[in-house]
Design a protein around this motif. Structure first.
Motif, short mmCIF file in Angstrom:
data_model
loop_
_atom_site.label_atom_id
_atom_site.label_comp_id
_atom_site.label_asym_id
_atom_site.label_seq_id
_atom_site.Cartn_x
_atom_site.Cartn_y
_atom_site.Cartn_z
N ILE A 37 10.24 132.91 103.92
CA ILE A 37 10.75 131.56 103.66
C ILE A 37 11.00 130.90 105.02
O ILE A 37 11.65 131.49 105.87
CB ILE A 37 12.08 131.58 102.87
N TYR A 38 10.48 129.70 105.18
CA TYR A 38 10.73 129.00 106.43
C TYR A 38 10.56 127.50 106.23
O TYR A 38 9.96 127.05 105.25
CB TYR A 38 9.84 129.52 107.56
N GLN A 39 11.07 126.74 107.19
CA GLN A 39 10.98 125.29 107.14
C GLN A 39 9.53 124.89 107.38
O GLN A 39 8.88 125.39 108.30
CB GLN A 39 11.89 124.67 108.18
N SER A 40 9.04 123.99 106.57
CA SER A 40 7.65 123.56 106.65
C SER A 40 7.46 122.49 107.71
O SER A 40 8.41 121.80 108.11
CB SER A 40 7.24 122.99 105.29
N ASP A 41 6.23 122.34 108.14
CA ASP A 41 5.87 121.22 109.00
C ASP A 41 5.88 119.92 108.20
O ASP A 41 5.96 118.84 108.77
CB ASP A 41 4.49 121.43 109.63
N LEU A 42 5.76 120.03 106.87
CA LEU A 42 5.90 118.86 106.00
C LEU A 42 7.39 118.54 105.92
O LEU A 42 8.18 119.36 105.46
CB LEU A 42 5.36 119.14 104.60
N TRP A 43 7.79 117.38 106.34
CA TRP A 43 9.20 117.03 106.43
C TRP A 43 9.88 117.14 105.07
O TRP A 43 9.39 116.62 104.07
CB TRP A 43 9.34 115.61 106.98
N GLY A 44 11.02 117.84 105.04
CA GLY A 44 11.82 117.93 103.83
C GLY A 44 11.43 119.05 102.88
O GLY A 44 11.94 119.09 101.77
N PHE A 45 10.55 119.94 103.29
CA PHE A 45 10.10 121.03 102.42
C PHE A 45 10.36 122.39 103.06
O PHE A 45 10.38 122.52 104.29
CB PHE A 45 8.60 120.92 102.14
N LEU A 46 10.57 123.39 102.20
CA LEU A 46 10.59 124.79 102.62
C LEU A 46 9.29 125.42 102.14
O LEU A 46 8.81 125.09 101.06
CB LEU A 46 11.76 125.55 102.00
N GLU A 47 8.75 126.33 102.92
CA GLU A 47 7.57 127.07 102.51
C GLU A 47 8.01 128.45 102.04
O GLU A 47 8.80 129.12 102.70
CB GLU A 47 6.58 127.21 103.67
N ILE A 48 7.51 128.84 100.88
CA ILE A 48 7.84 130.14 100.30
C ILE A 48 6.53 130.88 100.13
O ILE A 48 5.60 130.38 99.50
CB ILE A 48 8.57 129.98 98.96
N GLU A 49 6.46 132.09 100.71
CA GLU A 49 5.24 132.90 100.66
C GLU A 49 5.54 134.31 100.18
O GLU A 49 6.67 134.77 100.26
CB GLU A 49 4.59 133.00 102.04
N GLU A 50 4.50 134.99 99.76
CA GLU A 50 4.55 136.40 99.37
C GLU A 50 5.59 136.64 98.27
O GLU A 50 6.56 137.36 98.45
CB GLU A 50 4.82 137.30 100.57
N PHE A 51 5.35 136.02 97.12
CA PHE A 51 6.24 136.21 95.97
C PHE A 51 6.22 137.66 95.52
O PHE A 51 5.19 138.33 95.58
CB PHE A 51 5.82 135.31 94.80
#
Length: 108
Positions: free
Chosen positions: A27-41
């Motif tokens: 989980i980390y802050q995205s380069d897209l403003w205002g979004f978190l990126e969630i990976e590897e569910f």
């Protein structure tokens, strides 16, 4: 809790009037403003005969998804956990203390 090589996160977020409770390794802050990126569910292992319909629905919905972009205002909570539990979808009840962040209405 012991220090682990690869952390595991429990993420709770709102999506279209429902509360999603899922587990992910990244989980980390995205380069897209205002979004978190969630990976590897992470989904539960098939070690029991009881099938949870909400878990099966989430597995189907996120099948083949490499990364999800979740708006920060939809995030309810993120916890680092020792092991994954059952993933869940539940209805966001109007009387609960879970409330989406107020967003300004777009001008016409």
């Amino acid at each position: 809790m012991t220090k682990r090589d690869a952390p595991l996160y429990k993420v709770i977020f709102l999506n279209q009037g429902q509360v999603f409770e899922m587990y992910a390794k990244q989980i980390y802050q995205s380069d897209l403003w205002g979004f978190l990126e969630i990976e590897e569910f992470v989904f539960g292992e098939r070690t029991q005969m009881v099938v949870d319909p909400s878990e099966e629905k989430l597995k189907a919905q996120f099948d083949g998804v490499l990364r999800s972009f979740v708006p920060m205002h939809s995030i309810v909570r993120i916890d680092e956990v020792e092991r994954a539990g059952a993933v869940k979808i539940s209805e966001a009840k109007g009387g609960s203390n879970v409330m989406p962040f107020p967003m300004p209405m777009p001008e016409k």
